[in-house]
Design a protein around this motif. Structure first.
Motif, PDB file in Angstrom:
ATOM      1  N   PHE A 139       1.910 -11.524  -3.111  1.00  0.00           N
ATOM      2  CA  PHE A 139       2.587 -10.384  -3.733  1.00  0.00           C
ATOM      3  C   PHE A 139       2.767  -9.221  -2.758  1.00  0.00           C
ATOM      4  CE2 PHE A 139       0.282 -12.073  -7.661  1.00  0.00           C
ATOM      5  CZ  PHE A 139       1.353 -12.882  -8.004  1.00  0.00           C
ATOM      6  N   SER A 140       1.729  -8.882  -2.036  1.00  0.00           N
ATOM      7  CA  SER A 140       1.793  -7.757  -1.106  1.00  0.00           C
ATOM      8  C   SER A 140       2.851  -7.999  -0.034  1.00  0.00           C
ATOM      9  CB  SER A 140       0.421  -7.533  -0.458  1.00  0.00           C
ATOM     10  OG  SER A 140       0.445  -6.398   0.376  1.00  0.00           O
ATOM     11  N   GLN A 141       2.951  -9.233   0.421  1.00  0.00           N
ATOM     12  CA  GLN A 141       3.956  -9.581   1.429  1.00  0.00           C
ATOM     13  C   GLN A 141       5.371  -9.444   0.865  1.00  0.00           C
ATOM     14  OE1 GLN A 141       5.380 -13.685   3.471  1.00  0.00           O
ATOM     15  NE2 GLN A 141       3.205 -13.242   3.730  1.00  0.00           N
ATOM     16  N   ILE A 142       5.554  -9.881  -0.368  1.00  0.00           N
ATOM     17  CA  ILE A 142       6.877  -9.768  -1.000  1.00  0.00           C
ATOM     18  C   ILE A 142       7.275  -8.300  -1.122  1.00  0.00           C
ATOM     19  CG2 ILE A 142       8.205 -10.210  -3.102  1.00  0.00           C
ATOM     20  CD1 ILE A 142       6.387 -12.641  -3.586  1.00  0.00           C
ATOM     21  N   ILE A 143       6.334  -7.466  -1.553  1.00  0.00           N
ATOM     22  CA  ILE A 143       6.619  -6.034  -1.717  1.00  0.00           C
ATOM     23  C   ILE A 143       6.981  -5.403  -0.374  1.00  0.00           C
ATOM     24  CG2 ILE A 143       5.602  -3.804  -2.352  1.00  0.00           C
ATOM     25  CD1 ILE A 143       3.839  -5.397  -4.364  1.00  0.00           C
ATOM     26  N   SER A 144       6.257  -5.768   0.683  1.00  0.00           N
ATOM     27  CA  SER A 144       6.502  -5.185   2.008  1.00  0.00           C
ATOM     28  C   SER A 144       7.815  -5.672   2.615  1.00  0.00           C
ATOM     29  CB  SER A 144       5.340  -5.528   2.952  1.00  0.00           C
ATOM     30  OG  SER A 144       4.125  -5.007   2.475  1.00  0.00           O
ATOM     31  N   ARG A 145       8.107  -6.949   2.440  1.00  0.00           N
ATOM     32  CA  ARG A 145       9.281  -7.534   3.094  1.00  0.00           C
ATOM     33  C   ARG A 145      10.582  -7.266   2.353  1.00  0.00           C
ATOM     34  NH1 ARG A 145       8.110 -13.726   4.582  1.00  0.00           N
ATOM     35  NH2 ARG A 145      10.360 -13.573   5.028  1.00  0.00           N
ATOM     36  N   VAL A 156       4.355   0.146  -7.414  1.00  0.00           N
ATOM     37  CA  VAL A 156       4.110  -0.433  -6.088  1.00  0.00           C
ATOM     38  C   VAL A 156       4.391   0.565  -4.965  1.00  0.00           C
ATOM     39  CG1 VAL A 156       4.659  -2.740  -6.941  1.00  0.00           C
ATOM     40  CG2 VAL A 156       6.460  -1.377  -5.856  1.00  0.00           C
ATOM     41  N   LYS A 157       4.613   1.813  -5.291  1.00  0.00           N
ATOM     42  CA  LYS A 157       4.932   2.794  -4.254  1.00  0.00           C
ATOM     43  C   LYS A 157       3.836   2.858  -3.194  1.00  0.00           C
ATOM     44  CE  LYS A 157       8.842   4.273  -5.984  1.00  0.00           C
ATOM     45  NZ  LYS A 157      10.119   3.966  -5.314  1.00  0.00           N
ATOM     46  N   CYS A 158       2.579   2.723  -3.614  1.00  0.00           N
ATOM     47  CA  CYS A 158       1.470   2.766  -2.651  1.00  0.00           C
ATOM     48  C   CYS A 158       1.191   1.398  -2.048  1.00  0.00           C
ATOM     49  CB  CYS A 158       0.203   3.288  -3.332  1.00  0.00           C
ATOM     50  SG  CYS A 158       0.373   4.921  -4.100  1.00  0.00           S
ATOM     51  N   ASN A 159       1.540   0.340  -2.783  1.00  0.00           N
ATOM     52  CA  ASN A 159       1.289  -1.045  -2.363  1.00  0.00           C
ATOM     53  C   ASN A 159      -0.167  -1.233  -1.949  1.00  0.00           C
ATOM     54  OD1 ASN A 159       1.705  -3.738  -1.838  1.00  0.00           O
ATOM     55  ND2 ASN A 159       2.820  -3.428   0.079  1.00  0.00           N
ATOM     56  N   HIS A 160      -1.072  -0.756  -2.793  1.00  0.00           N
ATOM     57  CA  HIS A 160      -2.499  -0.973  -2.563  1.00  0.00           C
ATOM     58  C   HIS A 160      -2.895  -2.314  -3.178  1.00  0.00           C
ATOM     59  CE1 HIS A 160      -3.327   3.649  -2.173  1.00  0.00           C
ATOM     60  NE2 HIS A 160      -2.688   3.143  -1.148  1.00  0.00           N
ATOM     61  N   ARG A 162      -5.613  -3.845  -4.079  1.00  0.00           N
ATOM     62  CA  ARG A 162      -6.554  -3.944  -5.194  1.00  0.00           C
ATOM     63  C   ARG A 162      -5.913  -3.503  -6.502  1.00  0.00           C
ATOM     64  NH1 ARG A 162     -11.363  -1.320  -7.462  1.00  0.00           N
ATOM     65  NH2 ARG A 162     -10.689   0.627  -6.503  1.00  0.00           N
ATOM     66  N   SER A 163      -5.006  -2.547  -6.441  1.00  0.00           N
ATOM     67  CA  SER A 163      -4.306  -2.097  -7.647  1.00  0.00           C
ATOM     68  C   SER A 163      -3.438  -3.221  -8.210  1.00  0.00           C
ATOM     69  CB  SER A 163      -3.440  -0.870  -7.337  1.00  0.00           C
ATOM     70  OG  SER A 163      -4.212   0.188  -6.833  1.00  0.00           O
ATOM     71  N   ILE A 164      -2.689  -3.877  -7.322  1.00  0.00           N
ATOM     72  CA  ILE A 164      -1.842  -4.992  -7.735  1.00  0.00           C
ATOM     73  C   ILE A 164      -2.708  -6.139  -8.246  1.00  0.00           C
ATOM     74  CG2 ILE A 164      -0.060  -6.611  -7.016  1.00  0.00           C
ATOM     75  CD1 ILE A 164       0.784  -3.647  -6.968  1.00  0.00           C
ATOM     76  N   GLN A 165      -3.818  -6.390  -7.560  1.00  0.00           N
ATOM     77  CA  GLN A 165      -4.718  -7.471  -7.962  1.00  0.00           C
ATOM     78  C   GLN A 165      -5.323  -7.199  -9.331  1.00  0.00           C
ATOM     79  OE1 GLN A 165      -5.017 -10.232  -5.975  1.00  0.00           O
ATOM     80  NE2 GLN A 165      -6.143 -11.200  -7.661  1.00  0.00           N
ATOM     81  N   VAL A 285       2.185   5.892 -11.098  1.00  0.00           N
ATOM     82  CA  VAL A 285       1.822   5.502  -9.746  1.00  0.00           C
ATOM     83  C   VAL A 285       0.345   5.094  -9.736  1.00  0.00           C
ATOM     84  CG1 VAL A 285       1.474   6.319  -7.375  1.00  0.00           C
ATOM     85  CG2 VAL A 285       3.544   6.948  -8.623  1.00  0.00           C
ATOM     86  N   MET A 286       0.044   3.941  -9.137  1.00  0.00           N
ATOM     87  CA  MET A 286      -1.328   3.431  -9.075  1.00  0.00           C
ATOM     88  C   MET A 286      -1.890   3.627  -7.671  1.00  0.00           C
ATOM     89  SD  MET A 286      -0.916  -0.123 -11.219  1.00  0.00           S
ATOM     90  CE  MET A 286      -2.695  -0.310 -11.400  1.00  0.00           C
ATOM     91  N   VAL A 287      -3.083   4.214  -7.591  1.00  0.00           N
ATOM     92  CA  VAL A 287      -3.714   4.505  -6.306  1.00  0.00           C
ATOM     93  C   VAL A 287      -5.130   3.939  -6.299  1.00  0.00           C
ATOM     94  CG1 VAL A 287      -4.507   6.307  -4.730  1.00  0.00           C
ATOM     95  CG2 VAL A 287      -2.357   6.608  -5.976  1.00  0.00           C
ATOM     96  N   ASP A 288      -5.452   3.205  -5.252  1.00  0.00           N
ATOM     97  CA  ASP A 288      -6.809   2.681  -5.069  1.00  0.00           C
ATOM     98  C   ASP A 288      -7.573   3.643  -4.157  1.00  0.00           C
ATOM     99  OD1 ASP A 288      -9.125   1.328  -4.535  1.00  0.00           O
ATOM    100  OD2 ASP A 288      -8.171  -0.326  -3.454  1.00  0.00           O
ATOM    101  N   PRO A 289      -8.513   4.417  -4.708  1.00  0.00           N
ATOM    102  CA  PRO A 289      -9.219   5.413  -3.889  1.00  0.00           C
ATOM    103  C   PRO A 289     -10.179   4.811  -2.873  1.00  0.00           C
ATOM    104  CG  PRO A 289     -10.194   5.305  -6.073  1.00  0.00           C
ATOM    105  CD  PRO A 289      -8.980   4.422  -6.110  1.00  0.00           C
ATOM    106  N   SER A 290     -10.423   3.504  -2.949  1.00  0.00           N
ATOM    107  CA  SER A 290     -11.357   2.871  -2.010  1.00  0.00           C
ATOM    108  C   SER A 290     -10.686   2.408  -0.724  1.00  0.00           C
ATOM    109  CB  SER A 290     -12.043   1.677  -2.682  1.00  0.00           C
ATOM    110  OG  SER A 290     -11.118   0.615  -2.898  1.00  0.00           O
ATOM    111  N   ILE A 291      -9.353   2.596  -0.620  1.00  0.00           N
ATOM    112  CA  ILE A 291      -8.634   2.174   0.582  1.00  0.00           C
ATOM    113  C   ILE A 291      -9.158   2.953   1.795  1.00  0.00           C
ATOM    114  CG2 ILE A 291      -6.379   2.256   1.749  1.00  0.00           C
ATOM    115  CD1 ILE A 291      -6.419   0.075  -0.236  1.00  0.00           C
ATOM    116  N   PRO A 292      -9.545   2.287   2.877  1.00  0.00           N
ATOM    117  CA  PRO A 292     -10.007   2.994   4.081  1.00  0.00           C
ATOM    118  C   PRO A 292      -8.903   3.877   4.665  1.00  0.00           C
ATOM    119  CG  PRO A 292     -10.561   0.656   4.185  1.00  0.00           C
ATOM    120  CD  PRO A 292      -9.632   0.815   3.024  1.00  0.00           C
TER     121      PRO A 292
END
Length: 408
Positions: A139-145, A156-160, A162-165, A285-292
């Protein structure tokens, strides 16, 4: 007969004739059939978990969903640009949504065909299969490509990852069939409302999801919108306001942050128990706050460049572990005396009774402190001021509600 009267009569006759022709060509009643739900697009659709309840098979004993009111009139499709229909199942009222305008769905199909490199006589049901195979169901690859495929999607604006998962892990509990990946990516691209409703059913803020069939989703009908309830007694509106602040707090503190990007009063409704719910969950908008690497300081929405609309930056929301955005959206967008709503520009808390003004003189200054932002030479709200103002406002509203209950 005067010329003006003859012209007016001729115009009405032509309009009437046009209506008769449209009814003759299109039919009078709307049917819940395979064409209505665009079943031919599957698996580039939202799923088939509800088809047995939605498609009218005379040999099936399953309880059926029926359209009601104006939704049964085919001619209303010319005015129903949002593709929202109303119906009932047994004794329960429901809402049927195609989740996008017809033009948006056509654009999605076109972009899907381009992404799968199958543009000549493209069959979207095959194009989605090609795309998933080509990207190994990543999924992440599809969103990016293929960003054009997701241009309508706030989620998917943030494409984090864990949020998508998180959305996917909850979705497979509802649909684990052979094409569930295809359904998931279609909803993620077109409108993630069914995914949000499904993932957050444990929260009180969303209507119940009944399921999907083709390119139609069905959810519970909640009740009248806040716009329709804008003139109910002030003490009732104060209760709605305190619930909105609690919603802002819950979304801001969640394991995955949910940020509201459309706070129209029409997007919130109240059920028969007086509970406020979001009835349009597309713009979140979904944001994963644990992203490094995210900025650990709390982001302040300064409303830059816009006095009378909800101004924000995806980069800011996606780049910080937390934000005061939801408090700004609720206070400025719906509660303040300069709210965004065209139907209620004076805000949900307009025309407070005199006893409220006398006993709680700080209440409305707290609303404006929560809603304030830098604009020209006006008052600048710092982060602690806004969040403290929101907390103090919530406390005062609870005190007002307690006082109102004792008085009644």
């Amino acid at each position: 007969m005067p010329v003006t009267m003859r012209r007016r009569r001729k115009t009405w006759l032509l309009c009437g004739l046009a209506v008769v022709v449209l009814v003759y060509l299109c039919g009078w009643y709307q049917r819940l059939d395979k064409t209505f739900v665009a079943l031919h697009t599957c698996p580039a659709c939202y799923g088939q978990t509800l088809c047995s309840h939605l498609l009218h098979d005379e040999y099936s004993s399953t309880t059926k969903i029926q359209l009601t009111g104006f939704s049964t009139w085919k001619i209303m499709n010319f005015f129903n640009v949002k593709n929202v229909y109303y119906g009932e199942s047994a004794e329960n009222s429901v809402v049927l949504k195609k989740l996008a305008h017809d033009s948006e769905l056509k654009e999605f199909d076109s972009n899907l065909c381009k992404a799968s490199r199958d543009t000549e006589q493209c069959d979207v049901s095959q194009a989605i299969k090609t795309l998933l195979i080509k990207t190994s169901h990543n999924f992440s690859q599809i969103i990016s490509r293929y960003p054009q495929l997701f241009k309508m999607s706030e989620g998917v604006k943030c494409n984090h990852n864990r949020s998508i998962q998180h959305l996917y892990d909850n979705y497979v509990k509802l649909d684990n069939g052979p094409y569930h990946h295809h359904h998931f990516i279609t909803m993620l691209a077109v409108n993630m409302e069914p995914l949000i409703l499904n993932a957050y059913q444990h929260q009180q803020w969303f209507p119940s999801l009944h399921g999907m069939c083709g390119r139609v989703m069905v959810e519970s009908y909640v009740g009248p919108t806040l716009t329709q309830l804008s003139q109910v007694p002030w003490i009732v509106r104060a209760d709605y306001a305190h619930q909105l602040l609690e919603l802002a707090q819950d979304f801001t503190d969640g394991d995955v942050r949910l940020y509201l990007t459309d706070v129209s009063l029409d997007n919130f409704a109240v059920d028969s128990n007086g509970k406020v719910k979001i009835i349009d969950a597309e713009n979140i908008v979904m944001v994963d706050p644990s992203i490094p690497g995210l900025d650990p300081t709390e982001h302040v929405n300064d409303g830059f460049g816009c006095r009378d609309c909800l101004s924000f930056s995806y980069e800011d929301l996606c780049g910080h572990t937390s934000s005061d955005h939801n408090f700004f959206a609720v206070c400025k967008g719906m509660l303040s005396s300069s709210a965004f709503s065209q139907d209620l520009p004076e805000g949900l808390l307009h025309t407070a009774p005199s006893w409220v003004m006398e006993k709680y003189p700080l209440l409305f200054s707290l609303v404006e402190d929560c809603a304030g932002h830098p604009y020209g030479n006006t008052y600048t709200a710092t982060l602690p001021t806004r969040k403290k103002a929101a907390a103090a406002l919530h406390t005062q509203l609870l005190a007002v509600l307690h006082k109102g209950q004792k008085s009644s």
